[in-house]
Design an enzyme around this catalytic site. Structure first.
Site, PDB file in Angstrom:
ATOM      1  N   LYS A 188       0.837  -1.197   0.000  1.00 35.48           N
ATOM      2  CA  LYS A 188       0.000   0.000   0.000  1.00 35.48           C
ATOM      3  C   LYS A 188       0.878   1.255   0.000  1.00 35.48           C
ATOM      4  O   LYS A 188       1.728   1.441   0.881  1.00 35.48           O
ATOM      5  CB  LYS A 188      -0.916   0.013   1.225  1.00 35.48           C
ATOM      6  CG  LYS A 188      -1.999  -1.063   1.186  1.00 35.48           C
ATOM      7  CD  LYS A 188      -2.950  -0.844   0.008  1.00 35.48           C
ATOM      8  CE  LYS A 188      -4.097  -1.851   0.027  1.00 35.48           C
ATOM      9  NZ  LYS A 188      -5.010  -1.646  -1.122  1.00 35.48           N
ATOM     10  N   CYS A 382      32.735  -0.221  33.109  1.00 35.22           N
ATOM     11  CA  CYS A 382      32.387   0.937  33.935  1.00 35.22           C
ATOM     12  C   CYS A 382      31.833   0.499  35.295  1.00 35.22           C
ATOM     13  O   CYS A 382      32.591   0.034  36.146  1.00 35.22           O
ATOM     14  CB  CYS A 382      31.408   1.842  33.179  1.00 35.22           C
ATOM     15  SG  CYS A 382      31.238   3.490  33.906  1.00 35.22           S
ATOM     16  N   HIS A 508      34.349   2.608  28.438  1.00 32.54           N
ATOM     17  CA  HIS A 508      33.339   1.935  27.607  1.00 32.54           C
ATOM     18  C   HIS A 508      33.965   1.533  26.262  1.00 32.54           C
ATOM     19  O   HIS A 508      33.877   2.283  25.287  1.00 32.54           O
ATOM     20  CB  HIS A 508      32.141   2.858  27.366  1.00 32.54           C
ATOM     21  CG  HIS A 508      31.302   3.088  28.570  1.00 32.54           C
ATOM     22  ND1 HIS A 508      30.156   2.352  28.833  1.00 32.54           N
ATOM     23  CD2 HIS A 508      31.438   3.956  29.597  1.00 32.54           C
ATOM     24  CE1 HIS A 508      29.622   2.776  29.967  1.00 32.54           C
ATOM     25  NE2 HIS A 508      30.381   3.751  30.460  1.00 32.54           N
ATOM     26  N   GLU A 510      32.945  -0.428  24.111  1.00 35.16           N
ATOM     27  CA  GLU A 510      31.944  -0.652  23.059  1.00 35.16           C
ATOM     28  C   GLU A 510      31.771   0.538  22.131  1.00 35.16           C
ATOM     29  O   GLU A 510      31.345   0.383  20.980  1.00 35.16           O
ATOM     30  CB  GLU A 510      30.591  -1.035  23.685  1.00 35.16           C
ATOM     31  CG  GLU A 510      29.874   0.064  24.450  1.00 35.16           C
ATOM     32  CD  GLU A 510      30.214   0.121  25.922  1.00 35.16           C
ATOM     33  OE1 GLU A 510      29.381   0.625  26.704  1.00 35.16           O
ATOM     34  OE2 GLU A 510      31.319  -0.330  26.296  1.00 35.16           O
TER      35      GLU A 510
END
Length: 535
Positions: A188, A382, A508, A510
């Site tokens: 749609k 941490c 950190h 990451e």
């Protein structure tokens, strides 16, 4: 070359992948040799996400220069491998704060301060901040959806940018939804049409439509969208759900997104050097079926995005180790000494991530004790490092009341205490130890082996630190400090050399992990698991 501007807006619903679209285009243009910077405007009135619960907007991503930002900046950095700055994350709160400070100083010379031109001018200043630099293309994503009342001034500002520059210097990309109705086997287009109409009502005509769809867009639907939305058919780009997140840039390349962008911006469509990215995706898609399972034991597990960069870093480490990494989120509030073995059944490794407040803290400590005593590979991040110190002090040194001053201000044995620089801080927002700081790694340590060098830098976000008054006792019993600040005053890494893999950092890791350049501490975690399982 004059700086070009790309604006990525979204419509119909949120969560369609504007951030991934913006990040993917950044990667594709970078692979063509252009210097690209991504930027995000969020419409909320908070100055930054730093004081917001992760349940509101997911994790807080920290840049090299210490800006607390929206998680989409993590996507930008992981895709483009560009270290972004505070000017890549702007909120309406930050804009209003800036304008009001100017008004208080008298900078407006008695003028009535209004949304137009004062707020819109402040927004444009942030957009134009990359002028007269080496940046070729600025890709700006607008948070929320078109029509949100909070974002109207941002829409107006980017409309003005289109007027103030040549047509070939500004590109508008609109990300929208093409719902598939399985009952009638139809895609749609009406939601997309309405979304574009809404955008046009604010004076912006999209040049490219990126349509989120579950199936291929039929040719007749593509033609219909082009006709009713006033774009060229080749500028209707399908963005299908990918089996691998990092495949999206290549899928959008095949759909012609970068080619269309180059045409609109009159950039030379040089041959894209996608080979390395193609190798990466091919490697990911051909990882053997064997897998390992890593638990993230934290307090924000109800929203996966709260630990987005940690999860992605584990996957990156899996790519490097050629093994699939399954992630299990465990609510630390539910962990007790009685059920910790049951909670960690079938778990090959554990990450205890960062966080704030005392909720779920004891569960983290019980988890760390269990993995330490049972030789399960462990990575603390941490707060995870701080709780590793508390656990060791309690259960190895026998200091039963050992704690962090964050949770007990009158604790007699604060093995974790507030940093000297934080003692007089009263405002919460943007006042922590934030951003990139250097660290010196101890010769012969696991950390030194993992990083392969003596001096590293990592990103921080904390107020509390390891208390050096307990250092000698902790090290005598086996929790060794192997990463220190250059002046030797701050402990950044602790590890247990006699454990198969027990390491924790105050920073950190990451935030700097990339799919093709994974963070060393995560790579080591997965490698240790493989060694134990003999995979």
């Amino acid at each position: 070359m004059k700086t070009k501007y790309v604006f990525v807006t979204g419509g119909v619903v949120s969560g369609l992948g504007k951030g991934i679209t913006a990040a993917s285009l950044g990667r594709l243009l970078k692979n063509r040799g252009y210097k690209v910077v991504n930027q995000k405007f969020d419409p909320y009135i908070n100055v930054d996400p730093g004081t917001m619960s992760p349940y509101e907007h997911g994790e807080v991503f920290v840049t090299e220069d210490g800006a607390e930002t929206d998680l989409d900046l993590g996507h930008y950095e992981r895709f483009t491998d560009v270290n972004l700055s505070k000017n890549s994350s702007i909120t309406m709160g930050k804009i209003y704060q800036n304008v009001l400070e100017r008004e208080r100083r008298g900078d407006y010379l008695g003028k009535t301060v209004q949304v137009i031109p004062h707020i819109t001018n402040a927004i444009k200043e942030r957009i134009y901040a990359f002028e007269n630099t080496d940046v070729d293309v600025v890709i700006t994503e607008l948070g929320g959806t078109v029509g949100d009342i909070e974002g109207l001034s941002i829409i107006e500002a980017i409309r003005q940018v289109g007027l103030e520059n040549a047509p070939e210097d500004v590109l508008y990309i609109h990300v929208t939804l093409l719902p598939y109705i399985s009952g009638s086997n139809e895609i749609k287009s009406k939601p997309t049409q309405h979304s574009v109409k809404e955008l046009q009502s604010f004076g912006i005509k999209p040049d490219i439509l990126v349509c989120r769809t579950e199936i291929e867009i039929p040719e007749n639907v593509r033609e219909k969208i082009a006709l009713f939305c006033n774009v060229r058919k080749e500028d209707v780009i399908a963005n299908r759900t990918a089996s691998c997140l990092y495949e999206v840039p290549l899928m959008l390349e095949k759909e012609g997104l970068a080619l269309s962008a180059c045409k609109h911006l009159q950039l030379e469509n040089t041959k894209p050097h996608n080979e390395e990215w193609e190798k990466l995706v091919d490697k990911i898609k051909n990882i053997p079926e064997k897998s390992v399972t890593v638990a993230i034991v934290g307090k924000y597990v109800k929203l996966e995005d709260s630990y987005l960069s940690v999860i992605e870093s584990l996957r990156h480490a899996g790519f490097e180790n050629n093994i699939q990494v399954k992630v299990k989120l465990i609510d630390s509030e539910t962990v007790t000494p009685e059920n910790v073995q049951e909670k960690l059944a079938g778990i090959d490794g554990v990450v205890v991530p960062g966080g704030f407040g005392n909720r779920g803290i004891e569960g983290k400590i019980h988890t760390i004790r269990y993995v330490r005593e049972n030789n399960i590979p462990f990575l603390g991040i941490c707060l995870g490092m701080q709780m590793a110190v508390v656990e060791f002090a309690r259960n190895i040194l026998g200091i039963q009341d050992a704690n962090s001053e964050e949770f007990d201000e009158v604790c007699e044995n604060p093995v974790i205490h507030i940093m000297n620089s934080q003692k007089d801080v009263t405002k919460k927002g943007g006042t922590m130890r934030l951003g990139s700081y250097p660290c010196v790694l101890k010769e012969g340590s696991l950390a030194r082996k993992l990083y392969g060098q003596e001096n590293i830098t990592e990103r921080h976000r904390h107020r509390f630190e390891y208390n050096n008054d307990y250092k000698q006792k902790l090290e005598e019993k086996g929790l060794i400090c192997t990463g220190l600040s250059p002046d030797g005053t701050l402990v950044e890494i602790v590890e247990i050399p006699t454990h198969p893999y027990f390491i924790a950092g105050q920073f950190h890791p990451e935030f700097k992990s990339r799919p093709d350049k994974p963070a060393p501490l995560f790579v080591g975690l997965i490698r240790a698991i493989k060694d134990i399982k003999k995979i």
